[in-house]
Write a protein that holds these residues in place. Sequence first.
Motif, mmCIF file in Angstrom:
data_model
loop_
_atom_site.group_PDB
_atom_site.id
_atom_site.type_symbol
_atom_site.label_atom_id
_atom_site.label_comp_id
_atom_site.label_asym_id
_atom_site.label_seq_id
_atom_site.Cartn_x
_atom_site.Cartn_y
_atom_site.Cartn_z
ATOM 1 N N ILE A 181 38.444 40.709 30.807
ATOM 2 C CA ILE A 181 38.018 41.532 29.677
ATOM 3 C C ILE A 181 36.959 42.509 30.159
ATOM 4 O O ILE A 181 35.847 42.124 30.506
ATOM 5 C CB ILE A 181 37.454 40.660 28.540
ATOM 6 C CG1 ILE A 181 38.412 39.514 28.206
ATOM 7 C CG2 ILE A 181 37.203 41.514 27.306
ATOM 8 C CD1 ILE A 181 37.841 38.531 27.210
ATOM 9 N N GLY A 182 37.337 43.775 30.192
ATOM 10 C CA GLY A 182 36.458 44.819 30.698
ATOM 11 C C GLY A 182 36.862 45.219 32.097
ATOM 12 O O GLY A 182 36.841 44.380 33.009
ATOM 13 N N THR A 183 37.246 46.471 32.283
ATOM 14 C CA THR A 183 37.753 46.906 33.584
ATOM 15 C C THR A 183 36.858 47.977 34.197
ATOM 16 O O THR A 183 37.315 48.982 34.727
ATOM 17 C CB THR A 183 39.198 47.416 33.470
ATOM 18 O OG1 THR A 183 39.249 48.519 32.556
ATOM 19 C CG2 THR A 183 40.124 46.313 32.989
ATOM 20 N N ARG A 253 29.050 41.107 25.649
ATOM 21 C CA ARG A 253 28.910 41.078 24.191
ATOM 22 C C ARG A 253 29.255 39.688 23.677
ATOM 23 O O ARG A 253 30.263 39.100 24.082
ATOM 24 C CB ARG A 253 29.835 42.108 23.544
ATOM 25 C CG ARG A 253 29.335 43.525 23.641
ATOM 26 C CD ARG A 253 30.335 44.528 23.136
ATOM 27 N NE ARG A 253 31.193 44.048 22.052
ATOM 28 C CZ ARG A 253 32.279 44.699 21.645
ATOM 29 N NH1 ARG A 253 32.643 45.825 22.237
ATOM 30 N NH2 ARG A 253 32.998 44.202 20.664
ATOM 31 N N PRO A 254 28.448 39.136 22.768
ATOM 32 C CA PRO A 254 28.712 37.789 22.250
ATOM 33 C C PRO A 254 30.098 37.616 21.657
ATOM 34 O O PRO A 254 30.730 36.565 21.844
ATOM 35 C CB PRO A 254 27.617 37.604 21.191
ATOM 36 C CG PRO A 254 26.492 38.457 21.680
ATOM 37 C CD PRO A 254 27.160 39.663 22.280
ATOM 38 N N ASP A 255 30.611 38.625 20.927
ATOM 39 C CA ASP A 255 31.935 38.480 20.328
ATOM 40 C C ASP A 255 33.024 38.439 21.397
ATOM 41 O O ASP A 255 34.057 37.770 21.228
ATOM 42 C CB ASP A 255 32.209 39.606 19.337
ATOM 43 C CG ASP A 255 32.122 40.996 19.963
ATOM 44 O OD1 ASP A 255 31.264 41.202 20.841
ATOM 45 O OD2 ASP A 255 32.909 41.881 19.569
ATOM 46 N N ALA A 276 24.416 40.534 28.817
ATOM 47 C CA ALA A 276 24.057 40.751 27.414
ATOM 48 C C ALA A 276 22.535 40.846 27.298
ATOM 49 O O ALA A 276 21.804 40.450 28.215
ATOM 50 C CB ALA A 276 24.581 39.596 26.568
ATOM 51 N N PRO A 277 22.023 41.363 26.173
ATOM 52 C CA PRO A 277 20.571 41.344 25.962
ATOM 53 C C PRO A 277 20.020 39.932 26.101
ATOM 54 O O PRO A 277 20.707 38.943 25.802
ATOM 55 C CB PRO A 277 20.422 41.862 24.528
ATOM 56 C CG PRO A 277 21.631 42.731 24.325
ATOM 57 C CD PRO A 277 22.741 42.052 25.085
ATOM 58 N N GLU A 281 23.010 35.553 21.609
ATOM 59 C CA GLU A 281 23.609 34.221 21.546
ATOM 60 C C GLU A 281 25.084 34.357 21.178
ATOM 61 O O GLU A 281 25.471 35.269 20.437
ATOM 62 C CB GLU A 281 22.893 33.342 20.517
ATOM 63 C CG GLU A 281 21.436 33.079 20.862
ATOM 64 C CD GLU A 281 20.764 32.151 19.866
ATOM 65 O OE1 GLU A 281 21.437 31.754 18.879
ATOM 66 O OE2 GLU A 281 19.587 31.830 20.060
ATOM 67 N N ALA A 282 25.904 33.438 21.685
ATOM 68 C CA ALA A 282 27.330 33.428 21.386
ATOM 69 C C ALA A 282 27.699 32.092 20.754
ATOM 70 O O ALA A 282 27.083 31.059 21.037
ATOM 71 C CB ALA A 282 28.152 33.652 22.653
#
Length: 355
Positions: A181-183, A253-255, A276-277, A281-282
């Motif tokens: 996820i994320g390229t 990103r948590p999501d 992430a910051p 939290e996730a």
Amino acid sequence: MKGVLFDGKAAAVVDDLEVRDPGPGEVAVRIGAAGLCHSDISVINGTIPFPPPVVLGHEGAGTVEAVGELVTHVRPGDRVALSTLAACGTCRECDRGRPTMCAKSFGQLGTPFTRGGEPAYSFAGLSVFAERIVVKAVQAVRIPASIPMASAAIMGCGVLTGVGAVLNRAKVQPGDTVAVIGTGGIGLNVLQAARIAGAVTIVAVDANPDKEGIAREFGATDFVAASAVESTVKAVQGIVPGGVDHAFECVGRPDVVRDAIAMLGRAGQAVILGVAPATAEASFPIASLFLDKTIMGCRYGSSRPQYDIARYAGLYGTGALKLDELVTRTYALDDFHAAVEDAEAGKVARGVFVF
């Protein structure tokens, strides 16, 4: 000398930096090229808190200019890729082959630079957005002269992190299934490492549909444009019924972390790579863990830089590992802000400053 300095409010190219000479166990390196990583941008926007003033840059390569006492593995004139990992080599974690967990490699804020007589910090123990730096000798890894300097620069962060996450941390096996996820720079290296490891299905997920071409070039067998589907989880599971063996989260990103966990099949592993910051939290359904799912952190690709960089240089030599193709555009250091704009707009896989 010239460098990029962040003063706590803004980053600027300055030309009046000074750096001290190397001491025992240290190396002075003339920088030849430096990659722009999103972690550098995260210092500027506050996602990564760091005390100013700091000279930015943590992904680079150059030529050894001088060595301090006790340094024997490199000498002046050697071309080196640089690692952020200033591990001690003698603690319990180093002795177990886990230098990324060495306490000496965390939070050691050095001030090898001065500007106008005032000290300036180094970022991630390197600060390669400067013409000359001083680092611990263990951070300098000798590389073949056949690797172009711009390509060598990106080995020290993006390649070590992405490839190491697959080969060292997740230990992807031939026949496994993978979602990435994320390229961006990290994700592309995860993709090519999954290909090298022998994964049979490699699904790239990105919000930008224009990333499909380069994702497939680096090893993706399938592509999901996140902006074009209602659920990336369902889209991935439509390609790999039951879910993937490994999901790599390269966004921060948590999501998206939650989605990575949801994409997994039984006994699957989610490897979290995105930054992430610090307070983020996730959440995820606890019940899913009873299917033997694993959530894995991964610092710096669980790398052993002196070993791994040499290994990746060998893979580059055989054509198995793509480095040149990662360098989308080169810039002069004076064009720092243009390079940041291109990176934030997703126009480059990796922008590299050539000195």
